[in-house]
Scaffold this active site. Structure first.
Site, mmCIF file in Angstrom:
data_model
loop_
_atom_site.group_PDB
_atom_site.id
_atom_site.type_symbol
_atom_site.label_atom_id
_atom_site.label_comp_id
_atom_site.label_asym_id
_atom_site.label_seq_id
_atom_site.Cartn_x
_atom_site.Cartn_y
_atom_site.Cartn_z
ATOM 1 N N LYS A 115 13.404 22.602 66.634
ATOM 2 C CA LYS A 115 13.006 23.534 67.583
ATOM 3 C C LYS A 115 11.796 23.005 68.321
ATOM 4 C CE LYS A 115 13.118 27.111 63.960
ATOM 5 N NZ LYS A 115 12.402 28.232 63.700
ATOM 6 N N PRO B 80 11.960 31.495 69.069
ATOM 7 C CA PRO B 80 12.933 31.053 69.776
ATOM 8 C C PRO B 80 13.566 29.979 68.507
ATOM 9 C CG PRO B 80 11.156 30.532 70.890
ATOM 10 C CD PRO B 80 10.784 31.330 69.735
ATOM 11 N N GLU B 81 14.734 30.042 68.527
ATOM 12 C CA GLU B 81 15.333 29.198 67.402
ATOM 13 C C GLU B 81 16.298 27.920 68.139
ATOM 14 O OE1 GLU B 81 17.226 31.435 64.053
ATOM 15 O OE2 GLU B 81 16.161 33.049 64.583
ATOM 16 N N HIS C 280 -0.300 34.806 80.865
ATOM 17 C CA HIS C 280 0.082 33.954 79.431
ATOM 18 C C HIS C 280 0.436 32.301 79.911
ATOM 19 C CE1 HIS C 280 1.702 38.106 78.956
ATOM 20 N NE2 HIS C 280 0.614 38.047 78.146
ATOM 21 N N ARG D 135 0.575 34.453 72.202
ATOM 22 C CA ARG D 135 -0.265 34.295 71.144
ATOM 23 C C ARG D 135 -1.142 33.059 70.892
ATOM 24 N NH1 ARG D 135 3.156 37.646 66.657
ATOM 25 N NH2 ARG D 135 1.224 37.083 65.557
ATOM 26 N N ARG E 229 10.143 38.402 56.057
ATOM 27 C CA ARG E 229 11.053 38.386 57.144
ATOM 28 C C ARG E 229 12.147 39.455 56.940
ATOM 29 N NH1 ARG E 229 10.475 33.850 60.488
ATOM 30 N NH2 ARG E 229 11.547 35.216 62.065
#
Ligand code: ZN
Length: 287
Positions: free
Chosen positions: A54, A2-3, A108, A126, A276
């Site tokens: 963020k 997410p940005e 999760h 993760r 990236r």
């Protein structure tokens, strides 16, 4: 990952939904995801939702704050149905996965905060994300937040040029360096460079002030567009359900390998910079 626009979108939605609500309880499923003592937040009211780059911050009465860092796969979901089934007005934010549209908690789910008006789930596949809780002062003094550079929205063009223009690194890496400029991630860096017609590997100190100023304006433009469209949700099944943002429909280059450039019709090319995926037009963005 997410940005800034994705986090800003969930901030705006949570602001409307839970400010004034009291934390009635919580369940920690993954102790390693939560740092600090949550017990003292019980019976405290939410006073505001902030965002620093963020990181999302929820402030409570008694000068208490919870900080969320989403990292690669973190997400926040506010669900009003007590049994965790999907309500019409579920609020979702962060990394899009099937959990956006599934019954919660899921495998999760790392921690759940229970408010009168619903439960706020922090999910993280993760486990790189984190939740830090403490006094507002303790949170604001976290080394991680102290090191963050300013957001593009908080500085002038001159400041942007002086922060970015001296670096001897590829411009794409410089604008994604959170200590130089906070809040620009891979999607928006790709699109800002395409808008500014700059080759992503150009060393920052080789750019003219005029190019840097253009990049500054275009960085703000793509971030603002991201916020306007509710962020990006580049995941098919999530959009089928109608949740998540729609900036992915407005990507300039991101993920568009082989598709025609929106300006000159040349095929978009992919390369790697710093590990990236980097997408650019070889005709419009020359080194
Ligand atoms: Zn082009």
């Amino acid at each position: 990952m997410p940005e800034l626009p994705e986090i800003e979108t969930v901030r705006l939605q949570l602001q409307k939904a839970i400010v004034g609500e009291t934390l009635e309880g919580y369940v920690i499923y993954s102790p390693r995801s939560v740092h600090g003592e949550l017990e003292k937040f019980k019976d405290q009211k939410v006073t505001g939702i902030r965002r620093l780059a963020k990181v999302l911050l929820i402030d409570f009465t008694n000068d208490l704050t919870i900080a969320f860092h989403f990292k690669m796969t973190g997400q926040l979901i506010l669900e009003k149905n007590e049994d965790g089934t999907v309500s019409k007005d579920r609020i979702v934010g962060g990394h899009p996965t099937e959990d956006f549209v599934r019954k919660l908690p899921s495998i999760h789910t790392r921690v759940v905060f229970k408010f009168g008006k619903g439960s706020l789930y922090f999910n993280d596949q993760r486990l790189f994300g984190w939740v830090k809780v403490g006094t507002t002062q303790e949170i604001s003094q976290m080394a991680f937040l102290q090191k963050l550079g300013p957001e593009p929205f908080d500085i002038t063009s001159e400041e942007f040029i002086s922060r970015v223009g001296k670096k001897k690194k590829p411009i794409k890496l410089v604008i994604m360096d959170q200590e130089v400029i906070a809040g620009v991630g891979n999607i928006y860096a790709n699109d800002a460079l395409w808008e500014a017609m700059i080759y992503p590997k150009t060393l920052a100190n080789h750019l003219s002030n005029e190019q840097l100023d253009t990049l500054f304006q275009k960085t703000k433009l793509v971030l603002q567009e991201g916020i306007k469209h509710g962020g990006a949700t580049s995941s098919d099944y999530v959009n089928l359900e109608g949740v998540g943002g729609h900036y992915q429909d407005h990507f300039r280059t991101y993920g568009k390998t082989g598709q025609p450039c929106k300006r000159c019709k040349t095929k978009i090319v992919k390369m790697e910079i710093g590990g990236r995926g980097t997408f650019y037009c070889p005709q419009c963005q020359v080194g």
